[in-house]
Design an enzyme around this catalytic site. Structure first.
Site, PDB file in Angstrom:
ATOM      1  N   ASN A  84      -2.609   1.445 -12.051  1.00 35.10           N
ATOM      2  CA  ASN A  84      -4.027   1.888 -11.278  1.00 35.10           C
ATOM      3  C   ASN A  84      -4.434   3.373 -11.881  1.00 35.10           C
ATOM      4  OD1 ASN A  84      -4.075  -0.398  -9.607  1.00 35.10           O
ATOM      5  ND2 ASN A  84      -2.639   0.508  -8.099  1.00 35.10           N
ATOM      6  N   HIS A 127      -3.119  -6.409  -1.511  1.00 38.19           N
ATOM      7  CA  HIS A 127      -2.393  -7.129  -2.478  1.00 38.19           C
ATOM      8  C   HIS A 127      -0.934  -6.935  -2.214  1.00 38.19           C
ATOM      9  CE1 HIS A 127      -5.993  -7.799  -4.491  1.00 38.19           C
ATOM     10  NE2 HIS A 127      -6.227  -6.610  -4.611  1.00 38.19           N
ATOM     11  N   ASP A 128      -0.432  -5.545  -2.640  1.00 34.28           N
ATOM     12  CA  ASP A 128       0.991  -5.412  -3.001  1.00 34.28           C
ATOM     13  C   ASP A 128       2.026  -5.687  -2.068  1.00 34.28           C
ATOM     14  OD1 ASP A 128       0.181  -4.710  -5.489  1.00 34.28           O
ATOM     15  OD2 ASP A 128       0.026  -2.541  -5.221  1.00 34.28           O
ATOM     16  N   ASP A 130       2.725   1.145  -9.007  1.00 34.34           N
ATOM     17  CA  ASP A 130       1.656   2.142  -9.666  1.00 34.34           C
ATOM     18  C   ASP A 130       0.795   2.710  -8.591  1.00 34.34           C
ATOM     19  OD1 ASP A 130       0.331  -0.611  -9.312  1.00 34.34           O
ATOM     20  OD2 ASP A 130      -0.956  -0.173 -11.025  1.00 34.34           O
ATOM     21  N   PHE A 175      -5.697  -7.684 -12.436  1.00 31.25           N
ATOM     22  CA  PHE A 175      -5.294  -6.300 -13.377  1.00 31.25           C
ATOM     23  C   PHE A 175      -3.971  -6.213 -13.855  1.00 31.25           C
ATOM     24  CE2 PHE A 175      -4.131  -1.669 -13.012  1.00 31.25           C
ATOM     25  CZ  PHE A 175      -5.037  -1.655 -13.731  1.00 31.25           C
ATOM     26  N   ASN A 176      -3.013  -6.439 -12.959  1.00 32.72           N
ATOM     27  CA  ASN A 176      -1.482  -6.005 -13.335  1.00 32.72           C
ATOM     28  C   ASN A 176      -1.342  -6.850 -14.760  1.00 32.72           C
ATOM     29  OD1 ASN A 176      -1.108  -4.419 -11.383  1.00 32.72           O
ATOM     30  ND2 ASN A 176      -0.228  -5.698 -10.033  1.00 32.72           N
ATOM     31  N   ASP A 206      -0.244  -0.198  -2.952  1.00 30.80           N
ATOM     32  CA  ASP A 206       1.399   0.050  -3.680  1.00 30.80           C
ATOM     33  C   ASP A 206       1.978   1.089  -2.424  1.00 30.80           C
ATOM     34  OD1 ASP A 206       1.495  -0.525  -6.666  1.00 30.80           O
ATOM     35  OD2 ASP A 206      -0.532   0.055  -6.054  1.00 30.80           O
ATOM     36  N   THR A 216       4.823  -3.970  -8.328  1.00 32.46           N
ATOM     37  CA  THR A 216       3.619  -3.905  -7.654  1.00 32.46           C
ATOM     38  C   THR A 216       2.486  -3.532  -8.699  1.00 32.46           C
ATOM     39  OG1 THR A 216       4.049  -2.229  -6.487  1.00 32.46           O
ATOM     40  CG2 THR A 216       4.496  -4.183  -5.244  1.00 32.46           C
TER      41      THR A 216
HETATM   42  C1  BDR Z   1      -3.238  -5.243  -8.201  1.00 33.79           C
HETATM   43  O1  BDR Z   1      -3.800  -4.370  -9.001  1.00 33.79           O
HETATM   44  C2  BDR Z   1      -4.170  -3.166  -8.447  1.00 33.79           C
HETATM   45  O2  BDR Z   1      -5.298  -2.590  -8.405  1.00 33.79           O
HETATM   46  C3  BDR Z   1      -3.370  -3.332  -7.095  1.00 33.79           C
HETATM   47  O3  BDR Z   1      -2.351  -2.142  -6.691  1.00 33.79           O
HETATM   48  C4  BDR Z   1      -2.643  -4.526  -7.169  1.00 33.79           C
HETATM   49  O4  BDR Z   1      -1.334  -4.379  -7.658  1.00 33.79           O
HETATM   50  C5  BDR Z   1      -4.390  -6.309  -7.943  1.00 33.79           C
HETATM   51  O5  BDR Z   1      -4.925  -6.766  -8.898  1.00 33.79           O
HETATM   52 CA    CA Z   2      -0.507  -1.954  -7.519  1.00 30.60          CA
END
Ligand code: BDR
Ligand code: CA
Length: 310
Positions: free
Chosen positions: A39, A239-240, A10, A165-166, A15, A124
Protein backbone atom coordinates in the site's frame (compact mmCIF):
# COMPACT_ATOMS: atom_id res chain seq x y z
CA UNK A 1 -4.95 -22.52 23.93
CA UNK A 2 -4.59 -19.40 21.72
CA UNK A 3 -3.25 -19.92 18.20
CA UNK A 4 0.29 -18.60 17.63
CA UNK A 5 0.23 -16.09 14.76
CA UNK A 6 2.59 -13.90 12.77
CA UNK A 7 1.07 -10.98 10.84
CA UNK A 8 2.90 -9.88 7.71
CA UNK A 9 1.28 -6.67 6.47
CA UNK A 10 1.49 -3.41 4.50
CA UNK A 11 -0.54 -0.96 6.64
CA UNK A 12 -2.78 0.41 5.07
CA UNK A 13 -6.16 1.13 6.66
CA UNK A 14 -7.55 -2.39 6.66
CA UNK A 15 -4.22 -3.90 7.74
CA UNK A 16 -4.43 -1.79 10.90
CA UNK A 17 -7.72 -3.46 11.79
CA UNK A 18 -6.12 -6.86 11.16
CA UNK A 19 -3.35 -6.01 13.64
CA UNK A 20 -5.87 -4.76 16.19
CA UNK A 21 -8.06 -7.83 15.88
CA UNK A 22 -5.11 -10.19 16.27
CA UNK A 23 -3.71 -8.30 19.26
CA UNK A 24 -7.02 -7.95 21.08
CA UNK A 25 -8.71 -11.31 20.56
CA UNK A 26 -7.95 -13.91 23.25
CA UNK A 27 -7.97 -16.77 20.70
CA UNK A 28 -4.79 -15.36 19.09
CA UNK A 29 -1.27 -15.30 20.47
CA UNK A 30 0.33 -12.60 18.31
CA UNK A 31 4.05 -13.41 18.18
CA UNK A 32 5.31 -10.89 15.57
CA UNK A 33 4.33 -8.20 13.09
CA UNK A 34 6.37 -7.79 9.91
CA UNK A 35 6.02 -5.06 7.31
CA UNK A 36 6.18 -5.33 3.54
CA UNK A 37 5.99 -2.74 0.78
CA UNK A 38 2.57 -2.61 -0.87
CA UNK A 39 0.00 0.00 0.00
CA UNK A 40 2.95 2.28 0.69
CA UNK A 41 6.72 2.21 0.48
CA UNK A 42 8.43 0.18 3.17
CA UNK A 43 9.28 3.26 5.27
CA UNK A 44 5.60 4.10 5.52
CA UNK A 45 4.20 0.60 6.06
CA UNK A 46 6.79 -0.08 8.78
CA UNK A 47 6.08 3.21 10.53
CA UNK A 48 2.35 2.58 10.22
CA UNK A 49 2.61 -0.84 11.87
CA UNK A 50 4.30 0.85 14.83
CA UNK A 51 1.67 3.60 14.86
CA UNK A 52 -1.16 1.04 14.82
CA UNK A 53 0.33 -0.55 17.94
CA UNK A 54 1.08 2.77 19.62
CA UNK A 55 -2.48 4.06 19.21
CA UNK A 56 -4.05 0.84 20.50
CA UNK A 57 -1.59 0.28 23.37
CA UNK A 58 -0.15 -2.94 21.91
CA UNK A 59 3.22 -3.54 23.56
CA UNK A 60 5.64 -6.45 23.57
CA UNK A 61 4.96 -7.71 20.02
CA UNK A 62 8.18 -7.43 17.96
CA UNK A 63 7.81 -5.42 14.74
CA UNK A 64 10.34 -5.89 11.95
CA UNK A 65 10.84 -4.23 8.58
CA UNK A 66 10.56 -6.35 5.46
CA UNK A 67 11.06 -6.19 1.71
CA UNK A 68 11.12 -2.82 -0.04
CA UNK A 69 10.43 -4.22 -3.51
CA UNK A 70 8.50 -7.13 -5.00
CA UNK A 71 10.47 -10.10 -6.36
CA UNK A 72 10.40 -9.20 -10.05
CA UNK A 73 8.92 -5.76 -10.64
CA UNK A 74 8.90 -2.25 -9.26
CA UNK A 75 6.53 -1.26 -6.51
CA UNK A 76 3.54 0.93 -7.34
CA UNK A 77 2.00 1.92 -3.97
CA UNK A 78 -1.79 2.17 -3.71
CA UNK A 79 -1.75 5.90 -2.97
CA UNK A 80 -5.09 6.44 -4.68
CA UNK A 81 -6.81 4.37 -1.98
CA UNK A 82 -4.57 4.74 1.09
CA UNK A 83 -3.05 8.21 0.61
CA UNK A 84 0.59 9.32 0.24
CA UNK A 85 1.60 7.94 3.66
CA UNK A 86 -0.53 4.76 3.25
CA UNK A 87 -2.61 5.80 6.26
CA UNK A 88 -4.51 8.88 5.14
CA UNK A 89 -7.13 10.48 7.38
CA UNK A 90 -6.17 10.81 11.05
CA UNK A 91 -3.26 12.80 12.37
CA UNK A 92 -0.51 10.24 12.93
CA UNK A 93 1.30 10.22 16.30
CA UNK A 94 5.00 9.57 16.72
CA UNK A 95 5.24 5.84 17.45
CA UNK A 96 6.48 4.86 20.89
CA UNK A 97 6.57 1.16 20.03
CA UNK A 98 10.13 0.27 18.91
CA UNK A 99 11.36 -1.38 15.71
CA UNK A 100 13.05 -4.77 16.11
CA UNK A 101 16.72 -4.92 15.06
CA UNK A 102 16.08 -7.98 12.90
CA UNK A 103 14.61 -7.80 9.44
CA UNK A 104 11.26 -9.45 8.69
CA UNK A 105 12.73 -12.68 7.33
CA UNK A 106 14.98 -13.12 10.37
CA UNK A 107 12.15 -12.39 12.78
CA UNK A 108 9.79 -14.83 11.04
CA UNK A 109 12.51 -17.48 11.04
CA UNK A 110 13.22 -16.93 14.74
CA UNK A 111 9.56 -17.05 15.77
CA UNK A 112 9.02 -20.26 13.80
CA UNK A 113 12.19 -21.86 15.13
CA UNK A 114 11.41 -21.00 18.74
CA UNK A 115 7.74 -22.02 18.67
CA UNK A 116 6.83 -25.36 20.19
CA UNK A 117 3.69 -25.43 18.03
CA UNK A 118 3.01 -24.69 14.35
CA UNK A 119 2.38 -21.00 13.71
CA UNK A 120 -0.27 -19.50 11.43
CA UNK A 121 1.24 -16.89 9.11
CA UNK A 122 -1.37 -14.27 8.24
CA UNK A 123 -0.36 -12.15 5.25
CA UNK A 124 -2.36 -9.07 4.36
CA UNK A 125 -0.10 -7.58 1.72
CA UNK A 126 2.02 -8.81 -1.18
CA UNK A 127 3.63 -12.18 -0.34
CA UNK A 128 7.20 -10.95 -0.88
CA UNK A 129 8.48 -11.59 2.67
CA UNK A 130 6.91 -15.03 2.83
CA UNK A 131 8.50 -15.95 -0.51
CA UNK A 132 11.86 -14.83 0.88
CA UNK A 133 11.37 -17.10 3.90
CA UNK A 134 10.57 -20.01 1.55
CA UNK A 135 13.68 -19.33 -0.52
CA UNK A 136 16.14 -18.61 2.31
CA UNK A 137 14.90 -20.78 5.17
CA UNK A 138 13.17 -23.90 3.86
CA UNK A 139 14.14 -25.62 7.11
CA UNK A 140 11.48 -23.65 9.04
CA UNK A 141 8.56 -24.27 6.69
CA UNK A 142 7.43 -27.32 8.65
CA UNK A 143 6.69 -24.95 11.54
CA UNK A 144 4.13 -23.02 9.46
CA UNK A 145 0.66 -24.37 10.19
CA UNK A 146 -0.70 -22.52 7.15
CA UNK A 147 -0.46 -19.21 5.33
CA UNK A 148 -3.74 -17.29 5.34
CA UNK A 149 -3.45 -14.59 2.71
CA UNK A 150 -5.70 -11.67 1.82
CA UNK A 151 -5.32 -11.30 -1.90
CA UNK A 152 -6.49 -12.53 -5.23
CA UNK A 153 -10.06 -13.15 -6.27
CA UNK A 154 -12.19 -15.94 -7.66
CA UNK A 155 -13.54 -13.43 -10.16
CA UNK A 156 -12.78 -9.83 -10.98
CA UNK A 157 -9.81 -7.74 -9.83
CA UNK A 158 -9.42 -4.22 -8.48
CA UNK A 159 -6.26 -3.03 -10.22
CA UNK A 160 -6.83 -4.61 -13.58
CA UNK A 161 -9.88 -6.47 -14.83
CA UNK A 162 -8.76 -9.71 -13.15
CA UNK A 163 -5.87 -8.84 -10.80
CA UNK A 164 -6.31 -7.87 -7.15
CA UNK A 165 -3.77 -5.36 -5.70
CA UNK A 166 -1.69 -7.68 -3.46
CA UNK A 167 -1.47 -10.28 -6.23
CA UNK A 168 -0.77 -7.69 -8.92
CA UNK A 169 2.03 -6.15 -6.82
CA UNK A 170 4.02 -9.39 -6.56
CA UNK A 171 2.63 -12.32 -8.58
CA UNK A 172 5.88 -14.30 -8.48
CA UNK A 173 5.79 -14.41 -4.69
CA UNK A 174 2.44 -16.21 -4.79
CA UNK A 175 3.90 -18.83 -7.10
CA UNK A 176 6.88 -19.35 -4.77
CA UNK A 177 4.61 -19.85 -1.75
CA UNK A 178 2.22 -22.18 -3.61
CA UNK A 179 5.14 -24.23 -4.95
CA UNK A 180 6.56 -24.61 -1.42
CA UNK A 181 3.70 -26.96 -0.54
CA UNK A 182 2.83 -25.06 2.63
CA UNK A 183 -0.93 -25.13 3.39
CA UNK A 184 -2.43 -22.03 1.80
CA UNK A 185 -5.71 -20.18 2.28
CA UNK A 186 -6.76 -17.41 -0.09
CA UNK A 187 -9.11 -14.71 1.17
CA UNK A 188 -9.88 -12.77 -1.99
CA UNK A 189 -12.03 -9.90 -3.17
CA UNK A 190 -14.94 -12.29 -3.72
CA UNK A 191 -15.35 -12.54 0.07
CA UNK A 192 -13.80 -9.25 1.19
CA UNK A 193 -16.38 -7.26 -0.79
CA UNK A 194 -18.98 -8.72 1.57
CA UNK A 195 -17.38 -6.83 4.51
CA UNK A 196 -18.79 -3.44 3.60
CA UNK A 197 -18.04 -0.58 5.97
CA UNK A 198 -21.54 0.87 6.20
CA UNK A 199 -22.28 4.05 8.18
CA UNK A 200 -23.64 1.73 10.94
CA UNK A 201 -20.30 -0.09 11.08
CA UNK A 202 -18.39 3.18 11.30
CA UNK A 203 -20.71 4.32 14.11
CA UNK A 204 -20.08 1.08 16.03
CA UNK A 205 -16.33 1.63 15.83
CA UNK A 206 -16.59 5.22 17.03
CA UNK A 207 -19.00 4.25 19.81
CA UNK A 208 -16.23 2.25 21.50
CA UNK A 209 -15.41 5.67 22.96
CA UNK A 210 -11.68 5.06 23.26
CA UNK A 211 -8.59 6.22 21.33
CA UNK A 212 -8.62 3.16 19.08
CA UNK A 213 -12.27 3.79 18.23
CA UNK A 214 -11.81 7.43 17.25
CA UNK A 215 -8.60 6.74 15.29
CA UNK A 216 -10.27 3.76 13.62
CA UNK A 217 -13.32 5.84 12.75
CA UNK A 218 -11.14 8.44 11.00
CA UNK A 219 -9.34 5.68 9.11
CA UNK A 220 -12.64 4.23 7.92
CA UNK A 221 -14.03 7.62 6.86
CA UNK A 222 -10.96 8.27 4.70
CA UNK A 223 -10.92 4.74 3.26
CA UNK A 224 -14.61 4.89 2.33
CA UNK A 225 -14.16 8.30 0.70
CA UNK A 226 -11.34 7.05 -1.56
CA UNK A 227 -13.26 3.86 -2.33
CA UNK A 228 -16.22 6.02 -3.30
CA UNK A 229 -14.06 8.18 -5.56
CA UNK A 230 -12.13 5.41 -7.28
CA UNK A 231 -14.42 2.38 -7.17
CA UNK A 232 -17.87 3.94 -6.73
CA UNK A 233 -18.25 2.19 -3.36
CA UNK A 234 -19.29 4.60 -0.58
CA UNK A 235 -19.07 1.71 1.91
CA UNK A 236 -15.60 0.37 1.17
CA UNK A 237 -14.62 -3.25 1.93
CA UNK A 238 -12.51 -4.02 5.04
CA UNK A 239 -10.52 -6.78 3.32
CA UNK A 240 -7.61 -7.70 5.57
CA UNK A 241 -9.07 -8.58 9.01
CA UNK A 242 -11.17 -11.36 7.48
CA UNK A 243 -7.98 -13.46 7.53
CA UNK A 244 -7.65 -12.99 11.29
CA UNK A 245 -11.34 -13.56 11.90
CA UNK A 246 -11.11 -16.91 10.09
CA UNK A 247 -8.30 -18.02 12.41
CA UNK A 248 -10.27 -16.93 15.48
CA UNK A 249 -13.55 -18.48 14.34
CA UNK A 250 -13.59 -20.74 11.26
CA UNK A 251 -17.40 -20.43 11.17
CA UNK A 252 -17.04 -16.80 10.07
CA UNK A 253 -16.50 -17.94 6.47
CA UNK A 254 -17.27 -20.86 4.20
CA UNK A 255 -14.36 -22.30 2.24
CA UNK A 256 -13.62 -24.78 -0.51
CA UNK A 257 -10.57 -26.92 -1.23
CA UNK A 258 -9.61 -26.21 -4.82
CA UNK A 259 -6.92 -25.55 -7.38
CA UNK A 260 -5.52 -22.06 -7.72
CA UNK A 261 -2.77 -20.71 -9.94
CA UNK A 262 -1.47 -17.25 -10.59
CA UNK A 263 -1.04 -15.71 -14.02
CA UNK A 264 2.57 -14.57 -14.43
CA UNK A 265 2.55 -13.68 -18.10
CA UNK A 266 -0.75 -12.55 -19.69
CA UNK A 267 -0.82 -9.27 -21.58
CA UNK A 268 -3.97 -8.17 -19.73
CA UNK A 269 -4.14 -10.67 -16.87
CA UNK A 270 -0.76 -10.70 -15.09
CA UNK A 271 -1.43 -11.15 -11.37
CA UNK A 272 -4.84 -12.75 -11.87
CA UNK A 273 -5.55 -15.69 -9.57
CA UNK A 274 -7.12 -18.54 -11.53
CA UNK A 275 -9.34 -20.45 -9.10
CA UNK A 276 -10.71 -23.66 -10.57
CA UNK A 277 -13.94 -23.82 -8.56
CA UNK A 278 -15.55 -26.22 -11.02
CA UNK A 279 -12.50 -28.55 -11.11
CA UNK A 280 -12.32 -28.17 -14.86
CA UNK A 281 -8.56 -28.70 -15.07
CA UNK A 282 -8.56 -31.79 -12.80
CA UNK A 283 -5.21 -30.57 -11.44
CA UNK A 284 -4.33 -31.39 -7.80
CA UNK A 285 -6.01 -29.17 -5.23
CA UNK A 286 -3.46 -26.83 -3.66
CA UNK A 287 -5.45 -24.21 -1.73
CA UNK A 288 -8.36 -23.44 0.52
CA UNK A 289 -10.37 -20.54 -0.87
CA UNK A 290 -12.78 -18.45 1.21
CA UNK A 291 -16.23 -17.96 -0.28
CA UNK A 292 -18.94 -16.50 1.97
CA UNK A 293 -18.71 -14.28 5.05
CA UNK A 294 -20.96 -14.30 8.10
CA UNK A 295 -21.07 -10.51 8.03
CA UNK A 296 -22.49 -9.83 11.50
CA UNK A 297 -20.16 -12.36 13.16
CA UNK A 298 -17.25 -10.57 11.49
CA UNK A 299 -18.24 -7.06 12.57
CA UNK A 300 -18.91 -8.26 16.13
CA UNK A 301 -15.32 -9.48 16.32
CA UNK A 302 -14.03 -6.13 15.03
CA UNK A 303 -16.20 -4.15 17.45
CA UNK A 304 -15.11 -6.28 20.43
CA UNK A 305 -11.44 -5.86 19.49
CA UNK A 306 -11.69 -2.08 19.22
CA UNK A 307 -13.44 -1.94 22.60
CA UNK A 308 -10.78 -4.14 24.22
CA UNK A 309 -7.91 -1.87 23.16
CA UNK A 310 -6.83 1.55 24.54
C1 BDR B 1 -5.77 -5.33 -0.57
O1 BDR B 1 -4.93 -4.29 -1.10
C2 BDR B 1 -4.77 -3.27 -0.14
O2 BDR B 1 -5.19 -2.05 -0.67
C3 BDR B 1 -5.55 -3.65 1.08
O3 BDR B 1 -4.80 -3.37 2.25
C4 BDR B 1 -5.79 -5.13 0.91
O4 BDR B 1 -4.76 -5.89 1.50
C5 BDR B 1 -7.12 -5.28 -1.26
O5 BDR B 1 -6.98 -5.41 -2.64
CA1 CA C 1 -3.13 -4.93 3.03
Amino acid sequence: MPTPVIIDCDPGHDDVFAIWLAAANPEIDLRAITSVAGNGRIEHTTLNARIACTVAGIHGVPIARGAAEPLAQELEPAEWIHGANALGGPELPEPTVPLDERDAVQLIRDVLTESDRPVVVIATGPLTNIAHVVQRHPEVLAKIDRVVWMGGSTGRGNVSAYAEFNAWTDPESIQVVLDSGVAFTMVGLNISHQALITPQVRARVRAAGNRTGSFGYELLEFFCSTYNTFEGMPDGPLHDPITVAMVIDPAVATTVETRMDVELKGTETRGATCVDLLNITKRPKNATVALDLDVERFWSLIEAAVRALD
